[in-house]
Design an enzyme around this catalytic site. Structure first.
Site, mmCIF file in Angstrom:
data_model
loop_
_atom_site.group_PDB
_atom_site.id
_atom_site.type_symbol
_atom_site.label_atom_id
_atom_site.label_comp_id
_atom_site.label_asym_id
_atom_site.label_seq_id
_atom_site.Cartn_x
_atom_site.Cartn_y
_atom_site.Cartn_z
ATOM 1 N N ILE A 38 1.781 3.570 -5.113
ATOM 2 C CA ILE A 38 0.670 3.335 -5.845
ATOM 3 C C ILE A 38 -0.483 2.369 -5.567
ATOM 4 O O ILE A 38 -1.454 2.527 -6.403
ATOM 5 C CB ILE A 38 1.464 2.128 -7.166
ATOM 6 C CG1 ILE A 38 2.568 3.072 -7.899
ATOM 7 C CG2 ILE A 38 -0.024 1.122 -8.301
ATOM 8 C CD1 ILE A 38 2.879 2.029 -9.463
ATOM 9 N N ALA A 89 1.997 -0.579 -18.049
ATOM 10 C CA ALA A 89 1.302 -0.144 -17.113
ATOM 11 C C ALA A 89 1.844 1.734 -16.851
ATOM 12 O O ALA A 89 0.868 3.002 -16.990
ATOM 13 C CB ALA A 89 1.281 0.028 -16.146
ATOM 14 N N GLY A 136 2.896 -4.900 -10.000
ATOM 15 C CA GLY A 136 4.751 -4.593 -10.022
ATOM 16 C C GLY A 136 5.695 -5.511 -10.198
ATOM 17 O O GLY A 136 5.474 -4.532 -11.205
ATOM 18 N N ARG A 137 6.280 -6.456 -10.332
ATOM 19 C CA ARG A 137 7.031 -7.083 -10.685
ATOM 20 C C ARG A 137 6.958 -8.584 -10.680
ATOM 21 O O ARG A 137 5.774 -8.800 -10.450
ATOM 22 C CB ARG A 137 9.132 -6.976 -9.938
ATOM 23 C CG ARG A 137 9.110 -5.511 -9.661
ATOM 24 C CD ARG A 137 10.297 -5.311 -11.347
ATOM 25 N NE ARG A 137 10.830 -3.983 -11.237
ATOM 26 C CZ ARG A 137 10.399 -3.090 -11.935
ATOM 27 N NH1 ARG A 137 9.119 -2.879 -11.997
ATOM 28 N NH2 ARG A 137 10.964 -1.745 -11.909
ATOM 29 N N GLU A 150 11.082 -11.097 -18.650
ATOM 30 C CA GLU A 150 10.622 -10.235 -19.386
ATOM 31 C C GLU A 150 11.808 -10.079 -20.575
ATOM 32 O O GLU A 150 12.614 -10.826 -20.643
ATOM 33 C CB GLU A 150 10.467 -9.597 -19.236
ATOM 34 C CG GLU A 150 8.952 -9.369 -18.185
ATOM 35 C CD GLU A 150 8.507 -7.541 -17.500
ATOM 36 O OE1 GLU A 150 9.282 -7.023 -17.635
ATOM 37 O OE2 GLU A 150 7.482 -7.799 -17.348
ATOM 38 N N HIS A 157 4.551 -4.669 -20.107
ATOM 39 C CA HIS A 157 4.875 -3.964 -18.994
ATOM 40 C C HIS A 157 5.072 -2.308 -19.361
ATOM 41 O O HIS A 157 6.173 -1.405 -19.422
ATOM 42 C CB HIS A 157 6.464 -4.057 -18.804
ATOM 43 C CG HIS A 157 7.115 -3.732 -17.880
ATOM 44 N ND1 HIS A 157 8.395 -4.357 -16.925
ATOM 45 C CD2 HIS A 157 7.251 -2.899 -16.942
ATOM 46 C CE1 HIS A 157 8.191 -3.589 -15.786
ATOM 47 N NE2 HIS A 157 7.712 -2.734 -15.179
ATOM 48 N N SER A 214 1.061 -5.411 4.396
ATOM 49 C CA SER A 214 2.412 -4.512 3.788
ATOM 50 C C SER A 214 3.344 -5.403 4.864
ATOM 51 O O SER A 214 2.619 -5.699 5.838
ATOM 52 C CB SER A 214 2.162 -2.989 4.266
ATOM 53 O OG SER A 214 1.370 -2.952 5.022
ATOM 54 N N ARG A 215 4.270 -4.318 4.902
ATOM 55 C CA ARG A 215 5.450 -4.772 6.324
ATOM 56 C C ARG A 215 4.861 -3.842 8.024
ATOM 57 O O ARG A 215 5.273 -5.082 8.910
ATOM 58 C CB ARG A 215 7.040 -4.526 6.021
ATOM 59 C CG ARG A 215 6.767 -5.046 5.023
ATOM 60 C CD ARG A 215 8.887 -4.463 4.201
ATOM 61 N NE ARG A 215 10.128 -4.660 6.149
ATOM 62 C CZ ARG A 215 11.097 -3.949 5.489
ATOM 63 N NH1 ARG A 215 11.592 -3.202 4.095
ATOM 64 N NH2 ARG A 215 11.586 -3.704 6.386
ATOM 65 N N LEU A 231 1.043 -1.283 0.063
ATOM 66 C CA LEU A 231 0.289 -0.163 -0.079
ATOM 67 C C LEU A 231 0.880 1.527 -0.291
ATOM 68 O O LEU A 231 0.743 2.402 0.835
ATOM 69 C CB LEU A 231 -0.791 0.074 1.102
ATOM 70 C CG LEU A 231 -2.099 0.873 0.909
ATOM 71 C CD1 LEU A 231 -2.841 -0.024 0.292
ATOM 72 C CD2 LEU A 231 -2.957 1.139 2.137
ATOM 73 N N GLY A 232 1.513 1.557 -1.362
ATOM 74 C CA GLY A 232 2.344 2.257 -1.001
ATOM 75 C C GLY A 232 1.638 3.282 -1.749
ATOM 76 O O GLY A 232 0.885 3.593 -2.483
#
Length: 334
Positions: free
Chosen positions: A170, A296, A246-247, A276, A294, A189-190, A167-168
């Site tokens: 983005i 976005a 994300g990744r 990728e 990729h 999240s952490r 929840l950063g």
């Protein structure tokens, strides 16, 4: 270039390790002496060796995530003059932040340049998967509508329980957009976020078990590699949907392909992939999967903003001012 006093003004040298459009490259060349790796035609070791041996070696580098260049100890050994690395993406998994900190190399990323566009795109992917927009469009283009009738119905977005991983900048924007659709937002999240009313889950398995949709919006690091694995997918269940902006390596891609093939989840939307530009061939025939390459982060507006932001970070560094968007390991907590 000559200064007002007639003396030669030497522009500061910048390593450019990113394929860029003409406007981006021109913006750099207006202010810096650009050492362009991809224009050089050299292997990376030879390119770095030549740059390091120059009379005025580069003190800054521009790099891109997901490429072949990793800023690690060997890279920094090759160009010991470097004191600043600017990544043109938000993610910095291609940069060894601890090694940079140890050597006194400042790091900056794209900050919030892409955040709005990526959040929009995540919602678009989710809508496409749930409402089967792309699949139905292909159905119409094939001429199947008159012969076979209406395409199967999709599912509504409103009321869905959406679990956001990360929840950063983005993730929080995605949450606000989906709230407007009437979704119920959970997150992992952490640690819990102050002043956030969404329900917090300390692990992704429990988040998935209470969600209809999982959206991956976290950074990639040792803790988040394959954070969505077989167990998480089983907890999400047959009606679940996964969206990844994300990744690629945040998800165990092989397990996700199996889950989709065997109907253990309902669908997925991918903008990123684990290897990728390779994409698992099985996904191509799945109408419950939406794929993009990729992109976005990219709009006409974000490209312009990125040019200005990258130049701003470099100018701040060379003028001895604080970077616009400095990054260290602690700043990546989401």
């Amino acid at each position: 270039m000559a200064s007002a006093g007639g003396s030669l003004l030497v522009l500061p040298a910048v390593l450019h390790l990113r394929r860029s459009d003409a406007d981006f490259t021109a913006a750099l060349r207006e202010r810096f002496r650009v050492l362009d790796f991809f224009a050089s035609g050299q292997p990376l070791p030879a390119f770095l060796a030549a740059a390091a041996a120059a009379p005025e070696p580069p003190r800054a580098a521009v790099v891109v995530g997901g490429g072949s260049v990793r800023v690690d100890a060997s890279f920094l050994d090759a160009v010991p003059s470097l004191r600043c690395v600017v990544s043109t993406g938000a993610g910095v998994d291609h940069i060894d932040l601890d090694e940079c900190a140890r050597r006194g190399v400042a790091v900056a990323n794209s900050g919030e340049v892409y955040s709005t566009d990526v959040a929009d795109y995540a919602v678009g992917l989710l809508l496409d998967v749930l409402r089967r927009v792309s699949a139905a469009e292909r159905y119409v283009r094939r001429g199947s509508w008159p012969a076979q009738g209406d395409y199967p119905l999709g599912s509504k977005l409103g009321g869905k329980r959406v679990g956001i991983i990360g929840l950063g900048n983005i993730g929080s924007r995605i949450a606000k957009r989906l709230e407007a659709f009437g979704c119920i937002i959970h997150y992992n999240s952490r640690k819990p976020k102050d002043s956030i009313s969404y329900k917090y889950f300390g692990n992704v398995h429990d988040l998935a078990a209470e969600s209809d949709v999982l959206i991956v919006a976290c950074a990639l690091n040792k803790a988040t590699r394959h954070i969505v694995n077989k167990d998480v997918l089983e907890a999400l269940g047959k009606g679940g949907v996964v969206i990844n902006i994300g990744r690629g390596a945040n998800i165990d891609e092989a397990e996700l392909v199996i889950a989709l093939r065997e109907g253990k989840i309902a669908g997925a939307g991918f903008d990123v992939f684990e290897h990728e530009p390779k994409v698992p061939a099985e996904l191509f025939s799945m109408d419950n999967v939406v794929l993009s390459h990729h992109v976005a982060v990219f709009t006409e507006e974000s490209r312009s903003d990125l040019r200005a932001h990258t130049v701003g970070n470099l100018e701040a560094f060379f003028s001895g001012q604080p970077l616009l968007t400095p990054v260290d390991a602690d700043s990546l907590v989401q």
